[in-house]
Design an enzyme around this catalytic site. Structure first.
Site: not given
Ligand code: TGC
Length: 405
Positions: A148, A152, A180, A257, A384-385
């Site tokens: 997590g 939002p 998500w 990250f 993931e970016g």
């Protein structure tokens, strides 16, 4: 008919089974062990995923029973060592991701969320006790994890997260929302990243059993993408955790990250699996489908599409392999991962779109894979970016100037 190396017909010179690997002989760069793992997963995808994915996708079902089969294949925490994990190399893990995503991005995503995100976080940042408690069960598929980070109002910018962990006596109390989050409604444990009032590196990670009071998760529906997988909203309302729930070795955003690097790496390979499936299915269809009295594969415009797909899948697969070798050699930097994710997902989407056109109207049905892959890849492009984030990570790397802050 004589068939020579790599499925090439000695009489006509055509490839009978022109997989991209065969065409460029990419296999020459793989060890027998690497090829063995790839074949094992390819066979599994052929037997278990391809015959069923149409129904799972149509009904928006994640087949939970497949988790134990993934575990059996050593796919869960595959690249991690110890605690029941398979200890495979980055290239071996990448090849497995490529094969899984040739089946469906949603099923590769399960392996990625469980292994690259949740298990990686515990393996890399957890205490010995946390690793012993969670990793063996997760590798066996008995326990499912989720990760997590996104909220939002904090997507591309996780630094703006609002989820807060406050210290009450020796306990931590978590409040906030996450969005998500793959697998959260079926997960047993959530790795939750939260802000604390620590002055330096306030973002810390927590292991939250999903049966904790105040933890709720809800599937995000209906979705037009990744329909055979689960993405969720999470709410944390006064979730009380013992002191030992914090991941002791993760301090600051570098923690999440670092886990994202692992997941993004898998995507570099996975996207080429989906692209390869689009190319191969379009090629097979074009050779069978007749219009104007001949196979559509005989038309120059169709051949151009197929040739362009072949070239981009070949380039993307070689790039994935190169990046995998760098990862195994310990020379891979985050900007290299951005290079691979940005290129390979972008090209995979183009290939899926082009492949769909080869099928004409039939291409918009679930009878053929390109449009399903195309829809899935829209999510892969975003999670993931996003393309934009990875473009600007590259921009930063080559100019030395951050466009973000
Ligand atoms: P910045 O100031 O650049 O960095 C903060 C700290 O993090 C370190 N760092 C990294 N470390 C390892 N690998 C990386 N790739 C790293 N990127 C940054 C950095 O060195 C620094 O460490 P320190 O010790 O100096 O504090 O942070 P920033 O916020 O300015 O970064 C900007 C940007 C845009 C690059 C970053 O925010 C970013 O990558 N954004 C995209 C976020 C993203 O990918 N989100 C998707 C999350 S996935 C998910 O939640 C759901 S999908 C999976 C599922 O299905 O569940």
């Amino acid at each position: 008919m004589t068939v020579t190396q790599a499925g090439r017909n000695a009489d006509t010179g055509a490839f009978d089974s022109p997989t991209v690997q065969d065409f460029l002989n990419i296999d020459a760069h793989l060890s027998d062990g690497e090829k063995g793992i790839r074949e094992k997963i390819r066979l599994f995808v052929h037997d278990r995923i391809k015959p069923n994915i149409k129904g799972w996708y149509d009904e928006a079902v994640f087949p939970k029973e497949i988790v134990s089969e993934f575990a059996e294949l050593g796919l869960l925490g595959m690249h991690l060592s110890g605690y029941g994990c398979a200890g495979r190399s980055a290239v071996e893990y990448g090849l497995a991701c490529m094969e899984l995503e040739a089946g469906d991005s949603g099923l590769r995503t399960f392996v990625s969320v469980q292994g690259s995100l949740a298990m990686s976080a515990i393996s890399r940042f957890g205490s010995e006790e946390q690793k012993q408690e969670w990793l063996p069960r997760m590798a066996r598929g008995e326990t499912i994890g989720c990760f997590g980070l996104t909220e939002p109002t904090a997507g591309s910018d996780p630094a703006s997260m609002k989820t807060f962990a406050s210290k009450e006596g020796s306990d931590w109390v978590l409040n906030g929302e996450k969005r998500w989050i793959g697998l959260a409604t079926i997960a047993d444990v959530a790795v939750v990243w939260a802000r604390t009032d620590e002055e330096k590196n306030p973002v810390r990670g927590f292991l939250v059993p999903t049966d904790s009071a105040g933890f709720t998760a809800k599937d995000i529906t209906p979705k037009l993408s990744m329909r055979a997988s689960i993405q969720c909203d999470i709410e944390l309302k006064n979730v009380r955790l013992p002191e030992g729930a914090m991941l002791p070795e993760a301090r600051g955003l570098g923690g999440p990250f670092a886990c994202l690097n692992e997941a993004r790496y898998g995507i570099i390979w996975g996207a080429m699996g989906a692209a390869r499936d689009c190319y191969e299915s379009a090629l097979a269809y074009a050779k069978e489908r007749e219009q104007f009295g001949r196979p559509i594969a005989s038309f120059q415009l169709v051949q151009e599409k197929l040739a362009n797909m072949l070239i981009e899948v070949g380039k993307g697969t070689l790039l994935a392999l190169h990046i995998g070798r760098m990862k195994d050699a310990g020379t891979l930097e985050p900007e290299h991962i951005s290079f691979g994710k940005l290129n390979n997902v972008r090209e995979a989407i183009e290939i899926a779109r082009e492949a769909r056109t080869v099928f004409g109207g039939n291409g918009v049905t679930l009878d053929y894979p390109p449009m399903r892959h195309m829809s899935n890849l829209e999510s892969v492009r975003t999670y993931e970016g996003t393309d934009e984030v990875h473009t600007l990570i590259l921009g930063n790397a080559i100019t030395g100037i951050s466009a973000f802050r």
